[in-house]
Design a protein around this motif. Structure first.
Motif, short mmCIF file in Angstrom:
data_model
loop_
_atom_site.label_atom_id
_atom_site.label_comp_id
_atom_site.label_asym_id
_atom_site.label_seq_id
_atom_site.Cartn_x
_atom_site.Cartn_y
_atom_site.Cartn_z
N VAL A 1 -25.04 18.39 -36.61
CA VAL A 1 -24.24 18.38 -35.39
C VAL A 1 -24.57 19.65 -34.62
N VAL A 2 -25.01 19.47 -33.37
CA VAL A 2 -25.46 20.61 -32.56
C VAL A 2 -24.76 20.57 -31.21
N SER A 3 -24.77 21.70 -30.54
CA SER A 3 -24.21 21.79 -29.19
C SER A 3 -25.33 21.71 -28.17
N LEU A 4 -25.15 20.86 -27.17
CA LEU A 4 -26.12 20.72 -26.09
C LEU A 4 -25.40 20.96 -24.77
N GLN A 5 -26.14 21.48 -23.82
CA GLN A 5 -25.61 21.67 -22.48
C GLN A 5 -25.83 20.40 -21.66
N LYS A 6 -25.05 20.23 -20.62
CA LYS A 6 -25.21 19.08 -19.75
C LYS A 6 -26.58 19.14 -19.08
N GLY A 7 -27.24 17.98 -19.01
CA GLY A 7 -28.55 17.92 -18.38
C GLY A 7 -29.67 18.16 -19.37
N SER A 8 -30.66 18.94 -18.96
CA SER A 8 -31.87 19.12 -19.76
C SER A 8 -31.71 20.24 -20.79
N ASN A 9 -32.20 19.96 -22.01
CA ASN A 9 -32.20 20.95 -23.10
C ASN A 9 -33.60 21.06 -23.68
N THR A 10 -33.86 22.21 -24.31
CA THR A 10 -35.13 22.43 -25.00
C THR A 10 -34.86 22.66 -26.48
N ILE A 11 -35.52 21.88 -27.32
CA ILE A 11 -35.36 22.00 -28.77
C ILE A 11 -36.71 22.34 -29.37
N GLN A 12 -36.77 23.43 -30.12
CA GLN A 12 -38.01 23.89 -30.75
C GLN A 12 -37.88 23.82 -32.27
N LEU A 13 -38.94 23.39 -32.93
CA LEU A 13 -39.00 23.31 -34.39
C LEU A 13 -40.32 23.89 -34.87
N GLY A 14 -40.25 24.77 -35.85
CA GLY A 14 -41.45 25.38 -36.41
C GLY A 14 -41.10 26.24 -37.60
N ASN A 15 -42.01 27.10 -37.97
CA ASN A 15 -41.78 28.05 -39.06
C ASN A 15 -42.69 29.24 -38.80
N PRO A 16 -42.15 30.43 -38.50
CA PRO A 16 -43.00 31.56 -38.11
C PRO A 16 -43.86 32.12 -39.22
N SER A 17 -43.54 31.80 -40.48
CA SER A 17 -44.31 32.39 -41.58
C SER A 17 -44.83 31.36 -42.57
N GLY A 18 -43.97 30.47 -43.04
CA GLY A 18 -44.38 29.52 -44.06
C GLY A 18 -44.77 28.17 -43.49
N PHE A 19 -45.25 27.29 -44.38
CA PHE A 19 -45.58 25.93 -43.96
C PHE A 19 -44.32 25.13 -43.71
N ALA A 20 -44.35 24.31 -42.67
CA ALA A 20 -43.22 23.45 -42.31
C ALA A 20 -43.55 22.00 -42.66
N PRO A 21 -42.53 21.17 -42.77
CA PRO A 21 -42.80 19.73 -42.94
C PRO A 21 -43.50 19.16 -41.71
N ASP A 22 -44.12 18.00 -41.89
CA ASP A 22 -44.58 17.23 -40.74
C ASP A 22 -43.35 16.68 -40.01
#
Length: 719
Positions: A680-701
């Motif tokens: 459950v996340v909070s979003l603002q009205k209209g357009s949102n930007t969601i980023q997914l990654g991992n700055p050091s280790g391997f991430a899932p596909d």
């Protein structure tokens, strides 16, 4: 390839010959399959334990089938799958491995003594040892090598290339060929076999090589069964091509319409949800092909009674049991019957659900997409209605009764809870958990409500871009379709003149063609991408699914394609008013279509939404996936489903609108199949930007993200 190659003259001649043969046969071989069978198969457990298939273990499974209570609910078949054979007799017929099956006749006698039926597995053609032995054929003056097709070639989908394929094709125009099949089936009959599964059958089984072409094998096996004088259920397998269903439905009792449901080592369990979901995608193509006079659509093993080993939640098991029953598919459990779990047994032995499977009235899909509705009309105002939530988060599924041609129901009964829900007027809504179902028996108000007008838009008359082009199509409206879509941003078909009389929700019927899984990404009026994950059994016979979409008053444009992967071919779309159908509540954003940074790549992946995923994520701050323009109709809390894949623990870092980075520690057993994580996340009205990654280790596909309102929140409606 998006389009099947043109048939050869040899193929056309063979098709005509087999059609003539088919006219002399009855629809249900030996009269043994007026209803789908119930039972158990060894193969699922064999994928986890290769040493499982032994006579001693089959005795235990037979005894457990009776002791578990399953047999009292109609489960009677004990089917031995691949691996029982150990050699050939003096007439080139397959015989059991004496180390694992020292007395197969005694085993089958034990199965029969338990009041059950015994099944066995074999394949078309002749294997190498029998070819090399060149044994005399029983009841003939010919030998094995006399009946082989020349030049030598593969006799089934497992065969290799060239003159030494190991599995050799039989030429049934040669003397002795039918006698050989008669002798094999007579041997099985002498053991007391009640069921034969013929595997690796083509066209199909991921082989469209018509030089193999097992249609004549199927006819020969079926004739041999009839000649044996012993009633035997006859199933052809696996994922056969619907273009040739005139043969499958006439000469066999059932045909597999899907590949194997088991992970077979590619995950840590027997199966998982993506492999169940595949059945929902392929079944619409075949839903018109099943019934007492047509044979049955086999969806493969139903692994629901093995606890966590099944790889399914209890809600997913109920959904699987529901779609098998609604399809009137043979229901055969897998796993080890000596270790069944009580919850799974309760699902498998729900007699109200089993009655649907045995009704002889297979369901059709009324609504597709993320919230599906399937209906089995029983006549006299009675119908079974199954509602499904295909997303990984709880969702409300709504069915306006007018889609069933009625204003309401005077009786509504939930078959999983065994509760009477009372009358229902106007519409029915239910909150379903992730991958959950509700299964209803309804009795409708008398009188029919006419459906509103519809308008068809042919793909060949639309605007084609890039590699998209028109091809002939036997079963398509107007005799043509559009192929060559996808694998590039510009390879599209655009319907530029879709007219709507008002703003609101409409129903879009998509008539598509594919053999196996494919996916469209479509856009309405240059809005966000939407995903339609489809399947099918033919590139010549369309499959129809109906999706709710939002249109504006006046002229609209709907564009179909797939930037990264393979969409189906497209016959047409049909638009009609969706009065009462809610707007899609969930917004899907495919990872492969997002902004990919650094090392991240996008590519084909079979069981993933959009038929693609993003990989090589992590190991650096730049190596992430960014979803821009994630739209929320109002500020507040939303469900965020993240579909990922990993083998072993990996972490994703989630950032929304550049703030409050959150670490998600995830786990999984396969890079082949996505798993849902819901937050459950909070979003603002209209357009949102969601980023997914991992700055050091391997991430899932990453497969996709799905944004939906929390249950009980106001429905978003059309923008």
């Amino acid at each position: 390839m998006p389009v099947r190659r043109a048939p050869s003259l040899r193929y056309l001649a063979l098709a005509c010959g087999l059609t003539a043969l088919a006219s002399t046969a009855t629809a249900q071989v030996n009269g043994v399959a007026q209803r789908p069978y119930l039972g158990w198969s060894s193969f699922s457990q064999q994928t986890l334990d290769p040493a499982f298939l032994t006579q001693a273990n089959m005795v235990k499974q037979s005894d457990a089938l009776a002791a578990s209570g399953l047999q009292a609910h109609g489960y009677t078949y004990i089917n031995l799958d691949s691996g029982w054979m150990g050699g050939f007799d003096a007439n080139g017929r397959p015989i059991p491995d004496p180390a694992t099956f020292p007395d197969i006749k005694a085993l089958i006698d034990h199965i029969h003594a338990n009041g059950q039926k015994a099944g066995i597995y074999w394949i078309p053609g002749v294997e190498e040892p029998a070819v090399q032995g060149n044994f005399p054929i029983l009841g003939s003056d010919r030998h094995i090598q006399d009946i082989l097709a020349l030049p030598h070639r593969a006799g089934n989908a497992f065969g290799g290339p060239g003159e030494s394929p190991y599995h050799y094709k039989i030429d049934f125009s040669k003397p002795g060929a039918q006698a050989y099949m008669d002798s094999v089936v007579a041997l099985f009959a002498s053991w007391g076999v009640d069921f034969i599964k013929l595997d690796g059958v083509t066209p199909g089984s991921y082989s469209d090589d018509l030089s193999i072409d097992n249609r004549d094998d199927v006819v020969a096996w079926s004739r041999a069964i009839a000649k044996s004088g012993r009633p035997m259920w006859f199933t052809v397998s696996w994922q056969v091509d619907k273009d040739y269903n005139g043969i499958w439905s006439t000469w066999a009792n059932a045909r597999r319409i899907d590949d194997d449901v088991e992970c077979e080592g590619r995950c840590a369990t027997l199966t998982n949800w993506p492999r169940i979901e595949k059945r929902f995608r392929d079944l619409p193509s075949w839903q018109d092909a099943a019934g007492p006079a047509k044979g049955w659509n086999d969806l493969d093993t139903l692994d629901i009674a093995d606890g966590e080993l099944d790889g399914l939640t209890l809600d997913e098991k109920r959904s699987a049991m529901t779609i098998w029953a609604m399809a009137n598919a043979p229901i055969y459990l897998g796993g080890d019957l000596t270790r069944t779990d009580p919850d799974g047994l309760r699902i498998a032995t729900n007699d109200e659900v089993l009655a649907i499977d045995q009704s002889g009235r297979p369901a059709t899909q009324l609504l597709g997409g993320d919230q599906q509705v399937w209906v089995s009309d029983q006549g006299n105002g009675r119908a079974y209605v199954a509602l499904f939530n295909m997303t990984g988060a709880p969702a409300t599924v709504t069915l306006p009764w007018h889609l069933l041609g009625t204003a309401g129901t005077w009786r509504t009964r939930d078959l999983w809870t065994h509760k009477e829900l009372g009358p229902s007027i106007g519409q029915h809504s239910v909150v379903l958990p992730a991958h959950g179902t509700q299964l209803l028996l309804v009795e409708r108000f008398p009188g029919a409500i006419p459906q509103g007008p519809s308008k068809a838009y042919e793909a060949e008359a639309a605007t084609l871009g890039g590699t998209a082009q028109v091809f002939a199509c036997e079963g398509c409206a107007g005799g043509n379709k559009v192929g060559g879509l996808g694998l590039g941003t510009n390879n599209t078909v655009s319907f530029n003149n879709v007219v709507a009389p008002r703003d609101g929700v409409y129903l879009m019927q998509v008539d598509s063609l594919t053999l196996g899984l494919r996916s469209y990404l479509y856009r309405v009026n240059d809005g966000p991408y939407h995903t339609f994950n489809s399947g099918g059994g033919s590139f010549q016979l369309p499959s129809s699914s109906t999706l709710p979409i939002c249109l504006r008053r006046g002229v609209n444009r709907i564009r179909f394609g797939n930037d990264v992967s393979y969409p189906p071919d497209l016959d047409r779309i049909v638009i009609r008013d969706g009065l009462g159908v809610p707007a899609p509540a969930a917004d899907v954003y495919e990872a492969e279509s997002a902004t990919l940074g650094g090392t991240v790549t996008a590519g084909f992946s079979n069981y993933f939404s959009g038929l693609a995923k993003a990989g090589n994520i992590g190991g650096g701050a730049a190596n992430g996936v960014t979803f821009t323009r994630v739209t929320a109709p109002r500020a507040g809390a939303y469900q965020l489903e993240i579909d990922y894949a990993t083998k072993g623990p990996r972490s994703l870092f989630l950032t929304i609108n550049g703030r409050n980075t959150q670490q998600l520690d995830l786990d999984g057993s396969s890079f082949d199949d996505p798993v849902a994580k819901v937050l459950v996340v909070s979003l603002q009205k209209g357009s949102n930007t969601i980023q997914l990654g991992n700055p050091s280790g391997f991430a899932p596909d990453l497969d996709r993200i799905v944004v939906s309102p929390r249950v009980g929140a106001p429905a978003p409606g059309c923008p």
